[in-house]
Design an enzyme around this catalytic site. Structure first.
Site, mmCIF file in Angstrom:
data_model
loop_
_atom_site.group_PDB
_atom_site.id
_atom_site.type_symbol
_atom_site.label_atom_id
_atom_site.label_comp_id
_atom_site.label_asym_id
_atom_site.label_seq_id
_atom_site.Cartn_x
_atom_site.Cartn_y
_atom_site.Cartn_z
ATOM 1 N N GLY A 176 0.954 -1.133 -0.076
ATOM 2 C CA GLY A 176 0.247 0.072 0.010
ATOM 3 C C GLY A 176 0.732 1.215 -0.013
ATOM 4 O O GLY A 176 2.100 1.102 -0.515
ATOM 5 N N ILE A 178 2.273 2.675 2.592
ATOM 6 C CA ILE A 178 3.597 2.419 3.273
ATOM 7 C C ILE A 178 4.643 1.740 2.632
ATOM 8 O O ILE A 178 5.757 2.039 2.692
ATOM 9 C CB ILE A 178 3.162 1.942 4.709
ATOM 10 C CG1 ILE A 178 2.407 3.039 5.579
ATOM 11 C CG2 ILE A 178 4.656 1.673 5.563
ATOM 12 C CD1 ILE A 178 1.627 2.559 6.803
ATOM 13 N N SER A 197 1.398 -8.933 -1.652
ATOM 14 C CA SER A 197 0.222 -8.165 -1.470
ATOM 15 C C SER A 197 -0.891 -8.761 -1.686
ATOM 16 O O SER A 197 -0.943 -10.108 -2.282
ATOM 17 C CB SER A 197 0.326 -6.974 -2.396
ATOM 18 O OG SER A 197 -0.184 -5.746 -1.834
ATOM 19 N N ARG A 198 -2.253 -8.477 -1.254
ATOM 20 C CA ARG A 198 -3.426 -9.174 -1.721
ATOM 21 C C ARG A 198 -3.623 -9.482 -3.078
ATOM 22 O O ARG A 198 -3.860 -10.462 -3.585
ATOM 23 C CB ARG A 198 -4.521 -8.375 -1.106
ATOM 24 C CG ARG A 198 -5.363 -9.019 -0.122
ATOM 25 C CD ARG A 198 -6.458 -8.481 0.558
ATOM 26 N NE ARG A 198 -6.275 -6.976 0.653
ATOM 27 C CZ ARG A 198 -6.879 -6.007 1.448
ATOM 28 N NH1 ARG A 198 -8.125 -6.609 1.839
ATOM 29 N NH2 ARG A 198 -6.575 -4.867 1.529
ATOM 30 N N GLY A 254 4.404 -3.158 11.058
ATOM 31 C CA GLY A 254 2.853 -3.229 10.878
ATOM 32 C C GLY A 254 2.218 -3.513 11.994
ATOM 33 O O GLY A 254 1.976 -2.364 12.735
ATOM 34 N N ARG A 255 1.725 -4.621 12.351
ATOM 35 C CA ARG A 255 1.392 -4.886 13.764
ATOM 36 C C ARG A 255 1.919 -6.245 14.407
ATOM 37 O O ARG A 255 2.489 -7.051 13.342
ATOM 38 C CB ARG A 255 -0.186 -5.091 13.873
ATOM 39 C CG ARG A 255 -1.021 -3.940 13.469
ATOM 40 C CD ARG A 255 -1.034 -3.150 14.803
ATOM 41 N NE ARG A 255 -1.906 -1.977 14.794
ATOM 42 C CZ ARG A 255 -1.457 -0.875 14.247
ATOM 43 N NH1 ARG A 255 -0.567 -0.410 13.785
ATOM 44 N NH2 ARG A 255 -2.335 0.130 14.383
ATOM 45 N N GLU A 284 1.107 -5.853 23.092
ATOM 46 C CA GLU A 284 1.617 -4.511 23.516
ATOM 47 C C GLU A 284 0.735 -4.115 24.668
ATOM 48 O O GLU A 284 -0.523 -4.371 24.716
ATOM 49 C CB GLU A 284 1.311 -3.447 22.389
ATOM 50 C CG GLU A 284 2.551 -3.635 21.206
ATOM 51 C CD GLU A 284 2.178 -2.716 20.084
ATOM 52 O OE1 GLU A 284 1.470 -1.696 20.392
ATOM 53 O OE2 GLU A 284 2.777 -2.915 18.996
ATOM 54 N N HIS A 302 6.303 0.964 19.531
ATOM 55 C CA HIS A 302 5.101 1.391 18.537
ATOM 56 C C HIS A 302 5.434 3.157 18.298
ATOM 57 O O HIS A 302 4.313 3.708 18.453
ATOM 58 C CB HIS A 302 3.679 1.119 19.373
ATOM 59 C CG HIS A 302 2.766 0.863 18.141
ATOM 60 N ND1 HIS A 302 1.877 0.040 18.299
ATOM 61 C CD2 HIS A 302 2.601 1.693 17.109
ATOM 62 C CE1 HIS A 302 1.060 0.151 17.247
ATOM 63 N NE2 HIS A 302 1.274 1.166 16.324
HETATM 64 O O1 LIG Z 1 0.494 2.238 14.417
HETATM 65 C C1 LIG Z 1 -0.020 3.191 14.329
HETATM 66 C C2 LIG Z 1 -1.015 3.602 13.415
HETATM 67 O O2 LIG Z 1 -1.524 2.463 13.013
HETATM 68 O O3 LIG Z 1 -1.399 4.606 12.878
#
Ligand SMILES: O=CC(=O)O
Length: 338
Positions: A176, A178, A197-198, A254-255, A284, A302
Site C-alpha cells: 500500500g 507505506i 500483497s493481496r 505493521g502490527r 503490547e 510502537h
Molecule cells: O500504528 C499506528 C497506526 O496504525 O497509525
C-alpha cells in the site's frame, strides 16, 4: 501536541449544541488535542479533555449512550462488538491511526457503522522508521552505541562486522502507501525489491510473489507493512523464517500479530534468522524480555508514527471527516470494512 482542560468551555457549549450530533472522544488524555471545540462544527464534542473513558461516561449517565452518533478512538481502546452494543445510535467511528485492527470491522459492517482512518498521514514516517530499523539492525548502530557506552577498556575496540544494505534483496509485505514509500527509499540503496500483497499491482514493476513463503525464499529481508486481519495473523511463521534463512532480517512496522512472536524469539535465539527490527509486538505494551539481551534486535515502542509534524496534521483529518459525514457527504479517508 497540547493537552487542555476544556470542562468550562464544554459546559457552555453543551447549552448551545443540544441538537447537534454528539461525538465522543474515546482517546487517552494525551490525544485530547485532536478536536478542540469550535463554534463552526456541525457536531458537538463530548469529553474534549479525553476524560473519562467511554465506559465511565456511560456508567455515570446511561442516557448519554443513546445520544452518541460518532466516536473518535485511538488503538489504545479496542472497539469491540460489546462496546458497540452499548451505543445504539452510533453511525461513525474515526480512528486517528493507519491500522484499524482495534475496531471490530465486521460488526461495523453488519451495523452499517462507517469507519474512517487517518489515511496516508503517517505513511512517510512509518516508511522512514522501517528503513531506519533495517539500517540499524544491519549496521548494528544501537549495538555500537551500547558497546561504546558500556565499554570498560577504551583501548579494545573489538566490534563485530555488520551486514551491507546496498544491493540487498528486500521483500515488502503489503504494498500500500507505506510499502511503496519503503520501496522508494530502498531503491536509492540499489536494493532489489520484491513484494507480496493481496493482489499484484499493475502500477508496480517490482516482482510480485503471491505467498510470503515464496517472498522469503527469494529475499534477504522481510519488511512487514500490511494490515493485521484474520488473513494476515502470523503471516510470518516458523516456515517463513526458516526460508528467509540465517542471515535474514525481519522488520515489522505493521502490527505485532503479523509474526508468530514465540517462533520469532526461538529463531533469533537459535540463530535461525540474522536479526529483527521491531516497532510493534504481539501483546503490547508487553515486550518479551528475552529480546532485551539480543544484540541483533532493535526495539522501538510502537513509535513509527510519532513525529510532531504528522501529529499536528491529525486534527484537520478528524475534523474534515466529521464535517463531511454530518453533512451527508462521503468520508475523506474511509477505512476498508474487510
Ligand atoms: O500504528 C499506528 C497506526 O496504525 O497509525
Amino acid at each position: 501536541m497540547t493537552e487542555q482542560n476544556n470542562s468550562n468551555s464544554s459546559n457552555e457549549e453543551s447549552q448551545n449544541n443540544n441538537n447537534l450530533p454528539k461525538v465522543f472522544l474515546h482517546v487517552p488524555p494525551k490525544f485530547s488535542f485532536v478536536l478542540p471545540p469550535n463554534p463552526s462544527h456541525n457536531f458537538h464534542i463530548l469529553n474534549p479533555g479525553g476524560l473519562p473513558s467511554l465506559h465511565q461516561f456511560i456508567a455515570a449517565d446511561p442516557h448519554h449512550a443513546s445520544s452518541i452518533a460518532a466516536i473518535v478512538c485511538s488503538n489504545v481502546y479496542p472497539v469491540t462488538a460489546d462496546l458497540l452494543q452499548l451505543l445504539p445510535s452510533l453511525r461513525l467511528i474515526f480512528t486517528p491511526t493507519a491500522g484499524t485492527d482495534h475496531v471490530d470491522l465486521s460488526e461495523c459492517r453488519r451495523r452499517e457503522i462507517q469507519v474512517a482512518g487517518i489515511g496516508n498521514l503517517f505513511s512517510e514516517d512509518v516508511a522512514d522508521m522501517a528503513v531506519g530499523l533495517l539500517i540499524d539492525v544491519s549496521r548494528k548502530i544501537s549495538a555500537a552505541d551500547r558497546f561504546l557506552r558500556t565499554q570498560l577498556q577504551p583501548s579494545s575496540w573489538d566490534f563485530p562486522l555488520g551486514s551491507k544494505l546496498t544491493g540487498k534483496k528486500i521483500g515488502i509485505v503489503g504494498m500500500g502507501k507505506i510499502g511503496s514509500e519503503v520501496a522508494k527509499r530502498l531503491e536509492a540503496f540499489s536494493c532489489k525489491i520484491s513484494y507480496n500483497s493481496r493482489n499484484k499491482k499493475s502500477s508496480i514493476s517490482h516482482p510480485f510473489y503471491s505467498s510470503v513463503l515464496e517472498l522469503a525464499t527469494n529475499t534477504n529481508v522481510l519488511i512487514l507493512c500490511c494490515a493485521l486481519n484474520d488473513e494476515t495473523r502470523h503471516i510470518v511463521n516458523k516456515q517463513v523464517m526458516l526460508a528467509l534463512g540465517k542471515g535474514g532480517i525481519i522488520v515489522n512496522v505493521g502490527r505485532g500479530g503479523l509474526i508468530d512472536e514465540n517462533e520469532l524469539l526461538r529463531c533469533l535465539i537459535d540463530g535461525e534468522i540474522g536479526g529483527a527490527g521491531l516497532d510493534v509486538f504481539e501483546n503490547e505494551p508487553h515486550v518479551p524480555k528475552e529480546l532485551f539481551s539480543l544484540d541483533n534486535v532493535v526495539l522501538s515502542p510502537h513509535a513509527a508514527v510519532l513525529t510532531s509534524e504528522s501529529f499536528n496534521g491529525i486534527s484537520k483529518v478528524v475534523e474534515e471527516n466529521l464535517k463531511a459525514f454530518f453533512s451527508n457527504k462521503p468520508l475523506i479517508t474511509p477505512a476498508m470494512l474487510v
